[in-house]
Design a protein around this motif. Structure first.
Motif, PDB file in Angstrom:
ATOM      1  N   UNK A 175      19.496  11.649 -11.969  1.00 35.67           N
ATOM      2  CA  UNK A 175      19.756  10.333 -12.548  1.00 35.67           C
ATOM      3  C   UNK A 175      18.693   9.346 -12.078  1.00 35.67           C
ATOM      4  N   UNK A 176      18.581   8.238 -12.798  1.00 34.99           N
ATOM      5  CA  UNK A 176      17.641   7.198 -12.403  1.00 34.99           C
ATOM      6  C   UNK A 176      18.005   6.627 -11.033  1.00 34.99           C
ATOM      7  N   UNK A 177      19.278   6.480 -10.766  1.00 35.79           N
ATOM      8  CA  UNK A 177      19.705   5.950  -9.466  1.00 35.79           C
ATOM      9  C   UNK A 177      19.267   6.868  -8.329  1.00 35.79           C
ATOM     10  N   UNK A 178      19.390   8.168  -8.517  1.00 37.76           N
ATOM     11  CA  UNK A 178      18.966   9.113  -7.476  1.00 37.76           C
ATOM     12  C   UNK A 178      17.462   9.035  -7.248  1.00 37.76           C
ATOM     13  N   UNK A 179      16.710   8.890  -8.338  1.00 35.70           N
ATOM     14  CA  UNK A 179      15.250   8.773  -8.203  1.00 35.70           C
ATOM     15  C   UNK A 179      14.892   7.476  -7.481  1.00 35.70           C
ATOM     16  N   UNK A 180      15.572   6.395  -7.835  1.00 37.69           N
ATOM     17  CA  UNK A 180      15.302   5.107  -7.183  1.00 37.69           C
ATOM     18  C   UNK A 180      15.569   5.190  -5.688  1.00 37.69           C
ATOM     19  N   UNK A 181      16.655   5.834  -5.300  1.00 31.07           N
ATOM     20  CA  UNK A 181      16.984   5.981  -3.877  1.00 31.07           C
ATOM     21  C   UNK A 181      15.952   6.861  -3.167  1.00 31.07           C
ATOM     22  N   UNK A 182      15.537   7.939  -3.817  1.00 30.70           N
ATOM     23  CA  UNK A 182      14.518   8.828  -3.259  1.00 30.70           C
ATOM     24  C   UNK A 182      13.201   8.079  -3.073  1.00 30.70           C
ATOM     25  N   UNK A 183      12.831   7.283  -4.073  1.00 35.33           N
ATOM     26  CA  UNK A 183      11.600   6.489  -3.992  1.00 35.33           C
ATOM     27  C   UNK A 183      11.652   5.558  -2.790  1.00 35.33           C
ATOM     28  N   UNK A 184      12.770   4.878  -2.639  1.00 32.89           N
ATOM     29  CA  UNK A 184      12.933   3.930  -1.532  1.00 32.89           C
ATOM     30  C   UNK A 184      12.877   4.642  -0.177  1.00 32.89           C
ATOM     31  N   UNK A 185      13.524   5.785  -0.081  1.00 28.75           N
ATOM     32  CA  UNK A 185      13.586   6.517   1.191  1.00 28.75           C
ATOM     33  C   UNK A 185      12.244   7.114   1.598  1.00 28.75           C
ATOM     34  N   UNK A 186      11.465   7.569   0.628  1.00 26.79           N
ATOM     35  CA  UNK A 186      10.242   8.311   0.918  1.00 26.79           C
ATOM     36  C   UNK A 186       8.971   7.458   0.930  1.00 26.79           C
ATOM     37  N   UNK A 187       9.028   6.261   0.386  1.00 33.13           N
ATOM     38  CA  UNK A 187       7.803   5.474   0.216  1.00 33.13           C
ATOM     39  C   UNK A 187       7.053   5.244   1.523  1.00 33.13           C
ATOM     40  N   UNK A 188       7.775   4.943   2.599  1.00 31.26           N
ATOM     41  CA  UNK A 188       7.091   4.670   3.863  1.00 31.26           C
ATOM     42  C   UNK A 188       6.351   5.899   4.394  1.00 31.26           C
ATOM     43  N   UNK A 189       6.770   7.086   3.980  1.00 32.43           N
ATOM     44  CA  UNK A 189       6.130   8.321   4.447  1.00 32.43           C
ATOM     45  C   UNK A 189       4.788   8.572   3.763  1.00 32.43           C
ATOM     46  N   UNK A 190       4.584   7.950   2.624  1.00 25.63           N
ATOM     47  CA  UNK A 190       3.347   8.198   1.872  1.00 25.63           C
ATOM     48  C   UNK A 190       2.465   6.951   1.753  1.00 25.63           C
ATOM     49  N   UNK A 191       2.945   5.822   2.246  1.00 23.50           N
ATOM     50  CA  UNK A 191       2.258   4.552   1.995  1.00 23.50           C
ATOM     51  C   UNK A 191       1.031   4.325   2.867  1.00 23.50           C
ATOM     52  N   UNK A 192       0.702   5.289   3.725  1.00 24.64           N
ATOM     53  CA  UNK A 192      -0.498   5.129   4.552  1.00 24.64           C
ATOM     54  C   UNK A 192      -1.647   6.012   4.083  1.00 24.64           C
ATOM     55  N   UNK A 193      -1.487   6.659   2.919  1.00 24.03           N
ATOM     56  CA  UNK A 193      -2.524   7.538   2.413  1.00 24.03           C
ATOM     57  C   UNK A 193      -2.610   7.371   0.896  1.00 24.03           C
ATOM     58  N   UNK A 194      -3.756   6.929   0.410  1.00 20.96           N
ATOM     59  CA  UNK A 194      -3.902   6.585  -1.008  1.00 20.96           C
ATOM     60  C   UNK A 194      -3.626   7.776  -1.928  1.00 20.96           C
ATOM     61  N   UNK A 195      -4.209   8.920  -1.635  1.00 23.34           N
ATOM     62  CA  UNK A 195      -4.038  10.070  -2.514  1.00 23.34           C
ATOM     63  C   UNK A 195      -2.592  10.567  -2.514  1.00 23.34           C
ATOM     64  N   UNK A 196      -1.997  10.654  -1.310  1.00 23.72           N
ATOM     65  CA  UNK A 196      -0.620  11.115  -1.216  1.00 23.72           C
ATOM     66  C   UNK A 196       0.326  10.139  -1.923  1.00 23.72           C
ATOM     67  N   UNK A 197       0.050   8.852  -1.806  1.00 26.07           N
ATOM     68  CA  UNK A 197       0.868   7.836  -2.462  1.00 26.07           C
ATOM     69  C   UNK A 197       0.832   7.996  -3.976  1.00 26.07           C
ATOM     70  N   UNK A 198      -0.350   8.227  -4.531  1.00 27.16           N
ATOM     71  CA  UNK A 198      -0.454   8.329  -5.982  1.00 27.16           C
ATOM     72  C   UNK A 198       0.144   9.624  -6.520  1.00 27.16           C
ATOM     73  N   UNK A 199       0.051  10.694  -5.752  1.00 24.93           N
ATOM     74  CA  UNK A 199       0.763  11.910  -6.142  1.00 24.93           C
ATOM     75  C   UNK A 199       2.278  11.668  -6.133  1.00 24.93           C
ATOM     76  N   UNK A 200       2.736  10.874  -5.182  1.00 21.67           N
ATOM     77  CA  UNK A 200       4.162  10.539  -5.101  1.00 21.67           C
ATOM     78  C   UNK A 200       4.592   9.736  -6.328  1.00 21.67           C
ATOM     79  N   UNK A 201       3.775   8.745  -6.726  1.00 22.15           N
ATOM     80  CA  UNK A 201       4.080   7.995  -7.946  1.00 22.15           C
ATOM     81  C   UNK A 201       4.170   8.936  -9.146  1.00 22.15           C
ATOM     82  N   UNK A 202       3.221   9.873  -9.245  1.00 24.40           N
ATOM     83  CA  UNK A 202       3.255  10.829 -10.356  1.00 24.40           C
ATOM     84  C   UNK A 202       4.562  11.620 -10.360  1.00 24.40           C
TER      85      UNK A 202
END
Length: 323
Positions: free
Chosen positions: A3-30
């Motif tokens: 569901x969209x809600x599950x994705x939103x929660x996953x995005x919120x939980x994981x963002x700090x883990x990828x936000x210090x690396x540009x390539x990893x962050x953009x793969x996460x967005x994808x």
């Protein structure tokens, strides 16, 4: 994630883990966008049946260039290989994708550059006409639409559709080289970030008073310069870094700017990794920077201006020999 809600929660939980690396962050967005689009596809298929034609869902803007920061807005479109009767289905899909991406944390595009808009959701035949019209009209807004479209990549579906449309654009530009001058003019304005006395020029009014608008003052000269060279040399890849790699043999002067652009991506990520909104991502308070960091930011700006100036000279000179 179902569901969209599950994705939103996953995005919120994981963002700090990828936000210090540009390539990893953009793969996460994808990953987030891919999952969201697939839920939208399932929902529309349940309502309207299977897609009536092969299609491609593609990203534009910073997402298309693989240059997103921790927050991003939506820039996307759909190409389908079918009759105009199929458009209603794909507009419904585009609307559901837009709705889903909004729910998981991607702001709506101010310019409505989204697959829910019929301009950005068309058959490949209509897209061919659209690309040609944008270029031949050669108005400021039509060329801006074309440049937005050119920074694109397929995330889901038929990659050849987008390549076909870009090759159409290359053919038109080859036949009408004066259009390169119009494209240069379209992106020549750069918001000043440095004053006459070498000082940074922050916003003076509004919510971001005291902040530098990083996107317009610093990023655009690099992005616009490499896009112009990519158009001239028929490079379909949208990433600025990929364009540096593919163009450096033909334009050795750009090599000295590639590392600056990489550092600029890291600079933005470091200072804006805790941003709370898409708008905040693009503004850096001058007060948050040390003397050395201010100097580094000014160097990014100066080199971007120089890169664009050199690129403009090359394009205009070569274009004049074709006319």
């Amino acid at each position: 994630m179902n569901s969209y809600d599950e994705i939103q929660q996953f995005r919120h939980q994981q963002m700090t883990k990828v936000s210090n690396n540009h390539e990893r962050l953009n793969h996460f967005h994808d990953q987030i966008i891919d999952n969201t689009v697939k839920i939208a596809m399932d929902k529309v298929e349940g309502e309207w049946g299977i897609p009536p034609a092969p299609f491609a869902f593609f990203l534009m803007g910073s997402a298309g260039r693989f240059e997103q920061s921790v927050w991003s807005d939506q820039d996307h479109g759909i190409i389908f290989d079918g009759s105009d009767d199929c458009q209603a289905y794909f507009l419904r899909l585009g609307s559901e994708i837009t709705n889903g991406l909004t729910k998981v944390g991607y702001e709506l595009c101010d310019g409505n550059v989204m697959a829910s808009n019929s301009i950005w959701c068309q058959s490949i035949e209509r897209w061919e006409i659209q690309v040609e019209r944008w270029l031949l009209e050669a108005k400021w807004d039509s060329l801006r639409h074309f440049l937005t479209f050119f920074d694109s990549r397929v995330l889901i579906g038929e990659t050849t559709f987008l390549d076909q449309l870009k090759n159409t654009a290359f053919s038109i530009l080859q036949e009408k080289p004066h259009l390169y001058i119009r494209l240069v003019e379209n992106v020549s304005f750069v918001k000043k970030g440095i004053g006459a006395f070498g000082q940074l020029l922050p916003e003076l009014k509004g919510e971001h008073s005291g902040s530098i608008q990083l996107k317009q003052t610093t990023f655009f000269p690099y992005v616009n310069a490499l896009r112009l060279l990519a158009l001239k040399d028929k490079i379909v890849k949208p990433s600025t870094l990929s364009r540096f790699g593919e163009l450096s043999d033909n334009y050795p002067f750009i090599k000295r700017y590639e590392e600056d652009f990489k550092r600029l991506l890291d600079f933005r990520l470091y200072f804006r990794r805790d941003a709370k909104s898409y708008e905040e991502v693009h503004h850096i308070p001058v007060s948050a920077l040390t003397k050395g960091e201010k100097q580094e930011l000014k160097e990014f700006m100066k080199k971007g201006y120089k890169l664009f100036s050199e690129t403009k000279t090359i394009v205009e000179k070569e274009c004049s020999t074709w006319l």
